[in-house]
Write an enzyme that holds these catalytic residues in place. Structure first.
Site, PDB file in Angstrom:
ATOM      1  N   HIS A   1       0.850  -1.195   0.000  1.00  0.00           N
ATOM      2  CA  HIS A   1       0.000   0.000   0.000  1.00  0.00           C
ATOM      3  C   HIS A   1       0.877   1.233   0.000  1.00  0.00           C
ATOM      4  CE1 HIS A   1      -3.214   2.777   1.105  1.00  0.00           C
ATOM      5  NE2 HIS A   1      -4.026   1.834   0.674  1.00  0.00           N
TER       6      HIS A   1
ATOM      7  N   ASP B   1      -7.980  -5.356   0.083  1.00  0.00           N
ATOM      8  CA  ASP B   1      -8.461  -6.158  -1.044  1.00  0.00           C
ATOM      9  C   ASP B   1      -8.055  -7.620  -0.979  1.00  0.00           C
ATOM     10  OD1 ASP B   1      -9.740  -4.086  -2.333  1.00  0.00           O
ATOM     11  OD2 ASP B   1      -7.858  -3.338  -3.135  1.00  0.00           O
TER      12      ASP B   1
HETATM   13  N1  CMC Z   1       4.135  -7.484  -4.798  1.00  0.00           N
HETATM   14  C1  CMC Z   1       5.463  -7.465  -4.965  1.00  0.00           C
HETATM   15  N2  CMC Z   1       6.224  -6.359  -4.831  1.00  0.00           N
HETATM   16  C2  CMC Z   1       5.598  -5.217  -4.510  1.00  0.00           C
HETATM   17  C3  CMC Z   1       4.210  -5.159  -4.292  1.00  0.00           C
HETATM   18  C4  CMC Z   1       3.460  -6.353  -4.450  1.00  0.00           C
HETATM   19  N3  CMC Z   1       2.138  -6.362  -4.283  1.00  0.00           N
HETATM   20  N4  CMC Z   1       3.837  -3.897  -3.983  1.00  0.00           N
HETATM   21  C5  CMC Z   1       4.969  -3.182  -3.989  1.00  0.00           C
HETATM   22  N5  CMC Z   1       6.040  -3.968  -4.290  1.00  0.00           N
HETATM   23  C6  CMC Z   1       7.442  -3.557  -4.341  1.00  0.00           C
HETATM   24  C7  CMC Z   1       7.726  -2.788  -5.625  1.00  0.00           C
HETATM   25  O1  CMC Z   1       8.195  -3.639  -6.663  1.00  0.00           O
HETATM   26  C8  CMC Z   1       8.801  -1.831  -5.172  1.00  0.00           C
HETATM   27  O2  CMC Z   1      10.019  -2.508  -5.140  1.00  0.00           O
HETATM   28  P1  CMC Z   1      11.401  -1.701  -5.472  1.00  0.00           P
HETATM   29  O3  CMC Z   1      11.519  -0.666  -4.396  1.00  0.00           O
HETATM   30  O4  CMC Z   1      12.436  -2.752  -5.400  1.00  0.00           O
HETATM   31  O5  CMC Z   1      11.222  -1.114  -6.828  1.00  0.00           O
HETATM   32  C9  CMC Z   1       8.408  -1.509  -3.706  1.00  0.00           C
HETATM   33  O6  CMC Z   1       7.660  -2.660  -3.268  1.00  0.00           O
HETATM   34  C10 CMC Z   1       7.564  -0.254  -3.548  1.00  0.00           C
HETATM   35  O7  CMC Z   1       6.461  -0.344  -4.456  1.00  0.00           O
HETATM   36  P2  CMC Z   1       5.856   0.888  -5.238  1.00  0.00           P
HETATM   37  O8  CMC Z   1       5.122   0.392  -6.443  1.00  0.00           O
HETATM   38  O9  CMC Z   1       6.927   1.919  -5.458  1.00  0.00           O
HETATM   39  O10 CMC Z   1       4.850   1.436  -4.149  1.00  0.00           O
HETATM   40  P3  CMC Z   1       3.596   2.297  -4.421  1.00  0.00           P
HETATM   41  O11 CMC Z   1       3.310   2.997  -3.144  1.00  0.00           O
HETATM   42  O12 CMC Z   1       3.752   3.150  -5.631  1.00  0.00           O
HETATM   43  O13 CMC Z   1       2.471   1.208  -4.746  1.00  0.00           O
HETATM   44  C11 CMC Z   1       0.624  -0.222  -4.642  1.00  0.00           C
HETATM   45  C12 CMC Z   1       1.454   0.843  -3.901  1.00  0.00           C
HETATM   46  C13 CMC Z   1      -0.636  -0.502  -3.823  1.00  0.00           C
HETATM   47  C14 CMC Z   1       0.184   0.310  -6.020  1.00  0.00           C
HETATM   48  C15 CMC Z   1       1.475  -1.502  -4.795  1.00  0.00           C
HETATM   49  O14 CMC Z   1       1.837  -1.999  -3.521  1.00  0.00           O
HETATM   50  C16 CMC Z   1       0.769  -2.580  -5.612  1.00  0.00           C
HETATM   51  O15 CMC Z   1       0.809  -2.552  -6.843  1.00  0.00           O
HETATM   52  N6  CMC Z   1       0.053  -3.546  -4.913  1.00  0.00           N
HETATM   53  C17 CMC Z   1      -0.719  -4.542  -5.608  1.00  0.00           C
HETATM   54  C18 CMC Z   1      -2.056  -3.930  -6.003  1.00  0.00           C
HETATM   55  C19 CMC Z   1      -2.972  -3.723  -4.838  1.00  0.00           C
HETATM   56  O16 CMC Z   1      -3.141  -4.603  -3.992  1.00  0.00           O
HETATM   57  N7  CMC Z   1      -3.636  -2.558  -4.799  1.00  0.00           N
HETATM   58  C20 CMC Z   1      -4.621  -2.253  -3.790  1.00  0.00           C
HETATM   59  C21 CMC Z   1      -4.235  -1.097  -2.916  1.00  0.00           C
HETATM   60  S1  CMC Z   1      -5.304  -0.979  -1.486  1.00  0.00           S
HETATM   61  C22 CMC Z   1      -6.826  -0.545  -2.109  1.00  0.00           C
HETATM   62  C23 CMC Z   1      -6.903   0.857  -2.564  1.00  0.00           C
HETATM   63  O17 CMC Z   1      -6.513   1.761  -1.812  1.00  0.00           O
HETATM   64  O18 CMC Z   1      -7.418   1.055  -3.675  1.00  0.00           O
END
Ligand code: CMC
Length: 427
Positions: A305, A362
């Site tokens: 998240h 989720d």
């Molecule tokens: N599985 C594997 N690696 C992950 C995941 C995951 N679900 N989420 C983040 N990471 C890694 C990502 O690869 C990155 O690694 P590095 O620093 O080595 O590049 C690090 O963790 C930080 O991730 P980010 O994408 O920079 O973080 P963000 O804050 O931009 O993304 C997120 C947050 C929710 C989009 C992401 O965690 C994700 O894609 N999760 C899966 C989708 C999901 O479950 N979304 C629902 C969010 S909660 C409901 C809502 O609020 O809508």
């Protein structure tokens, strides 16, 4: 903390005021920064930027805390109802018994749609995704309810808010009915908000529909868990759309469009699809390895998240609710076992520990919704239904804020500088 921040850029030093909220990090007020320095600040993804002032929802992502108007989400989920939380978000205080009764009555009396809207549905392909239908139908409401589109009138804003909260279950249920080829079911004022939605979704004219109280309670709790979540992508979209003075129905349609994405509301659908694809606990390590592989775009859906760097407090309630629904419906989907084991394995894996990736709301919601009988394509529609109150409350707050301006970010331009036009014959 000092009450100004000194920012030095080349030979210029500016003092920017530091503002404090009730709780949470202070913010550096950079509204005059461009005028003072000629430079913009750069923050794609808004990871360090507060876009507005708000009194609605507070999240402490490190501690895993979520408060609505000061009340903890766990307390609201356990003791409150979705109608009560709607009132709280819209009005700032929990209602008295009389206030709640009046609010419930008002929402119940707005649940019907203009009959012509049924014709609108028939323009969609039969296999249209419910979110595609919801974007269209909610946007179209502005063509039917002109009497509540003057955003400067607080009374009209309130009616539009009530209409949106009240009609969303009808709209979502009709989107489902359309996709399965069953007749639309009209609202029944004797039922609760959530009971009514269940009947409009799963009832058929040929039979009496009996609402199962445990399922009604579980779904109501799911609605509470999704009611608002600070300045997330869809809420910011609603605020940005609304900042131009657009009508509330159009703004909420914009929020629905944003919510649809798999990184936001679409994650519950993606999470259940992933759990089903994994299928058996023995296959979990393979998927964990893929999620950790930099060359594989796969991510564990329902994990991680932007704000929570701890267990999402909504996921805790969700996990408990899965058991309640399974017990009430006497079902036992093996996918829940896969989810529990996947969670345990990920939480003990260095990659997820170091990056502070925990289950989010989720991760378990799809398991519950599927047990209740919703197809995966309806999951995000349910999220939109519940989030509507947050969207309208945030939109109302923004319009009432005297500091409100049209949202207009700037950019770091890296395209070509000015160059002469070359006629096509000379290219
Ligand atoms: N599985 C594997 N690696 C992950 C995941 C995951 N679900 N989420 C983040 N990471 C890694 C990502 O690869 C990155 O690694 P590095 O620093 O080595 O590049 C690090 O963790 C930080 O991730 P980010 O994408 O920079 O973080 P963000 O804050 O931009 O993304 C997120 C947050 C929710 C989009 C992401 O965690 C994700 O894609 N999760 C899966 C989708 C999901 O479950 N979304 C629902 C969010 S909660 C409901 C809502 O609020 O809508």
């Amino acid at each position: 903390m000092t009450d100004t921040a000194k920012i030095t850029l080349g030979d210029k030093t500016v003092d920017s005021p530091v503002l404090s909220g009730t709780v949470g990090p202070d913010v550096v007020d950079i509204r005059k920064f461009y005028a003072q320095t000629g430079a913009f600040t750069y923050d794609p993804g808004f990871t360090s930027t507060a876009s507005c002032e708000s009194k609605l929802t507070y999240i402490d992502g490190d501690e895993g805390v979520l408060l609505h108007r000061g009340y903890a989400i766990g307390d609201l989920a356990e003791h409150s109802s979705f109608m009560e939380v709607c009132y709280l978000l819209l009005n700032g205080e929990l209602p008295t018994a009389d206030e709640l009764k009046t609010f419930d009555y008002t929402i119940t009396r707005h649940t019907m749609l203009h009959e012509q809207l049924a014709t609108f549905y028939r323009g969609f392909r039969r296999d249209a995704h419910p979110m595609a239908i919801m974007c269209g139908v909610v946007g179209a409401l502005s063509a039917f309810y002109h009497d509540s589109t003057d955003i400067q009138d607080p009374h009209q804003r309130m009616i539009a808010s009530h209409r949106l909260i009240a009609k969303m279950p009808t709209i979502a249920a009709m989107a489902y009915k359309y996709s399965v080829g069953q007749p639309f079911i009209y609202p029944d004022n004797k039922l609760s908000y959530t009971g009514n939605f269940l009947r409009m979704t799963f009832g058929v004219p040929a039979e009496e529909y009996e609402v199962v109280p445990a399922v009604e309670r579980a779904l109501d709790r799911i609605f509470i868990l999704h009611a608002d979540h600070e300045q997330n992508a869809s809420t910011s979209t609603v605020r940005l759309a609304g900042s131009s003075g657009a009508n509330p129905f159009a703004c909420i349609a914009a929020g629905i469009a944003c919510l649809w994405g798999p990184a936001h509301g679409g994650a519950n659908e993606a999470a259940l699809n992933m759990l089903r694809e994994i299928g058996r606990p023995e296959r979990i390590p393979e998927y964990i390895a893929r999620a950790k592989d930099k060359d594989d775009p796969f991510r564990l859906m329902g994990f991680g998240h932007r704000v929570y760097k701890n267990y999402d407090p909504r996921a805790t309630v969700m996990q408990k609710t899965v058991r309640e629904v399974f017990d009430a419906l006497k079902v036992n989907d093996p996918v829940f076992e896969v989810a529990l084991q996947l969670e345990e394995m990920a939480l003990n894996d260095d990659y997820f520990v170091e990056k502070k990736l925990f289950p989010n709301v989720d991760f378990y919601s799809g398991v519950i919704l599927s047990a209740i009988g919703f197809p995966t394509t309806m999951f995000t529609a349910l999220f939109a239904l519940a989030r509507t109150v947050g969207w309208v409350a945030q939109w109302n707050e923004m319009i009432s804020d005297p500091a409100q301006k049209i949202g207009r970010p700037r950019q770091l331009y890296t395209g070509p500088a000015h160059r002469p036009y070359v006629p096509v014959s000379q290219r």
